[in-house]
Write a protein that holds these residues in place. Structure first.
Motif, short mmCIF file in Angstrom:
data_model
loop_
_atom_site.label_atom_id
_atom_site.label_comp_id
_atom_site.label_asym_id
_atom_site.label_seq_id
_atom_site.Cartn_x
_atom_site.Cartn_y
_atom_site.Cartn_z
N LEU A 22 19.55 76.92 41.79
CA LEU A 22 20.54 75.85 41.89
C LEU A 22 20.88 75.36 40.50
CD1 LEU A 22 22.19 73.63 43.42
CD2 LEU A 22 20.08 72.27 43.46
N TYR A 23 22.18 75.37 40.17
CA TYR A 23 22.64 74.80 38.91
C TYR A 23 23.38 73.49 39.21
CZ TYR A 23 25.18 73.87 34.64
OH TYR A 23 25.68 73.24 33.52
N VAL A 24 23.04 72.44 38.47
CA VAL A 24 23.65 71.12 38.62
C VAL A 24 24.34 70.76 37.30
CG1 VAL A 24 23.27 68.69 39.18
CG2 VAL A 24 21.77 70.46 40.18
N HIS A 25 25.64 70.51 37.36
CA HIS A 25 26.36 70.21 36.11
C HIS A 25 26.64 68.71 35.97
CE1 HIS A 25 28.56 71.36 32.53
NE2 HIS A 25 29.50 70.49 32.87
N TYR A 26 26.27 68.18 34.80
CA TYR A 26 26.56 66.79 34.45
C TYR A 26 27.57 66.83 33.31
CZ TYR A 26 25.84 61.89 33.25
OH TYR A 26 26.02 60.54 33.01
N PRO A 27 28.81 66.36 33.53
CA PRO A 27 29.90 66.69 32.62
C PRO A 27 30.12 65.74 31.45
CG PRO A 27 30.78 65.59 34.55
CD PRO A 27 29.30 65.68 34.75
N ILE A 76 19.52 71.57 35.36
CA ILE A 76 20.46 70.47 35.23
C ILE A 76 21.03 70.54 33.82
CG2 ILE A 76 20.80 67.98 35.47
CD1 ILE A 76 18.15 67.93 37.07
N GLY A 77 22.29 70.94 33.72
CA GLY A 77 22.91 71.17 32.42
C GLY A 77 24.16 70.33 32.23
N GLY A 78 24.76 70.48 31.06
CA GLY A 78 25.93 69.64 30.79
C GLY A 78 26.77 70.16 29.65
#
Length: 393
Positions: A22-27, A76-78
């Motif tokens: 699962l990849y979660v993007h925080y922009p 959790i990336g951004g």
């Protein structure tokens, strides 16, 4: 009752065996760096609650891709996800755990900047379920950090690493760049030597490249000449080898057992869900198709998607593309791949690769040892050209 065809059985097997991440993007970020081409946006006000609501609903909508699989890794990336409050991250992690089954040995990575405000949260991030940090150091040289547009300085970089260790993170990555504007071979190696003093379990060490749609592309800085870049790479690799950090991917080095499992899933052509503004996903379907999708890119449009959905684009790969997509990932690994892995990940017969494998082996670009395929040293230098051979004209 008609028995399933071989193709249908293969498709179901591929889906059931494909690992899931699962990849979660925080922009959002405090400042957009001039070299950055990721989907990140400067903002003084962060709508944390509304964005977490959207993330969890987005994941809820994607649950039909999960079937009965566990999620083995979360990334959790951004952007700068360490701008999240510890309470917000705890709510996000608990919401994820309510919707999908996480592996008992799940790897949860969070990208973090070394700014003092973020570093102070590291213990709370760990309590919320993060067990691996990826620190965006980039350089320990204040002049280089200013040129790169980073919001932290060298002292904060050192402090962040020490805080991560004090918070109990025995698994962390340091992001470090080389080939920076005006950088000498000596200063690049000094940066690397400084990072290695912390005995990092994992190091991402990569050359600055100028990407389209960035400030550096519009106003290019003066970068080191090719000979200096080659010297940096050669001398840096010797330093990494002496520090017992083994290269396992183009720009990834790690201690034994500390490879990034999330990225290994990408490079092994595993499945992954992508939630968040501009996030991408790839899933194997039980009908034999491989689906790639992306979510709405602008944060405001994404958060408004609860009624109209979050997906911006979605398409199934054509059968002729699948081998190329697999190679694009698998050949980044030093070890390459086995034919067994190719069949299991794609549902294709290895015979579809044979013409290209023979041609590239004859040119000393690929090495085939039994059922194992990997690039040669020459092939690694021209990896883009090697991969292109496996895509349709």
């Amino acid at each position: 009752m008609t028995p399933p065809s071989i193709r249908e059985v293969t498709a179901i097997t591929v889906q059931s065996q494909s690992p899931l991440s699962l990849y979660v993007h925080y922009p959002w970020c405090e400042r957009k760096c001039p070299y950055c081409d990721f989907n990140s946006h400067e903002s003084a006000e962060l709508p944390e609650g509304a964005y977490i609501d959207a993330l969890l609903q987005d994941l809820q909508n994607d649950l039909h891709y999960v079937e009965d699989r566990r999620v083995n890794t979360v990334f959790i990336g951004g952007g700068t996800p360490s701008l999240l409050s510890t309470g917000g991250l705890a709510r996000l992690m608990s919401g994820i755990a309510e919707r999908v089954e996480l592996s008992t040995a799940v790897e949860v990575t969070m990208e973090a900047n070394p700014g003092s405000a973020e570093s102070a949260k590291f213990e709370g991030f760990r309590q919320a379920g993060v067990n691996r940090l990826s620190l965006g150091i980039q350089s320990f040289d204040d002049r280089q950090l200013q040129q790169l547009g980073r919001v932290h300085n060298s002292s904060q970089a050192h402090a962040a690493i020490e805080m991560a260790q004090s918070a109990g993170f025995d698994n962390f990555n340091l992001d470090l760049m080389h080939g920076l504007p005006g950088q000498s071979v000596a200063s690049a190696c000094a940066d690397l030597t400084t990072a290695l003093q912390y005995c990092p379990p994992h190091l991402s060490w990569y050359q600055l490249t100028i990407e389209p749609n960035t400030v550096f592309h519009k106003h290019p800085p003066e970068l080191p000449v090719e000979d200096n870049l080659a010297d940096i790479q050669e001398q840096g690799e010797r330093l990494l080898e002496r520090a017992a950090l083994a290269q396992y991917e183009v720009s990834a080095y790690s201690q034994s057992g500390k490879n990034c499992r999330h990225n290994l899933n990408y490079w092994g052509f595993g499945d992954y869900l992508g939630i968040g503004a501009g996030a991408h996903g790839k899933v194997s379907m039980c009908n034999g198709r491989i689906l790639r999708y992306s979510k709405k890119r602008q944060p405001s449009e994404y958060m408004a998607g609860q009624s109209g959905g979050y997906v911006a684009n979605s398409r199934a790969l054509e059968e002729g593309e699948i081998a190329g997509e697999f190679m694009l990932n698998a050949l980044r690994l030093n070890r390459g791949f086995s034919m067994t892995e190719f069949r299991a990940s794609t549902g294709l017969a290895e015979s579809v690769l044979q013409p290209q494998l023979q041609e590239l082996t004859d040119k000393n670009l690929l090495r085939v040892c039994g059922h194992q395929v990997s690039t040669t040293a020459l092939g690694r230098r021209f990896l883009d050209n090697v991969v292109a051979e496996f895509f349709p004209d």
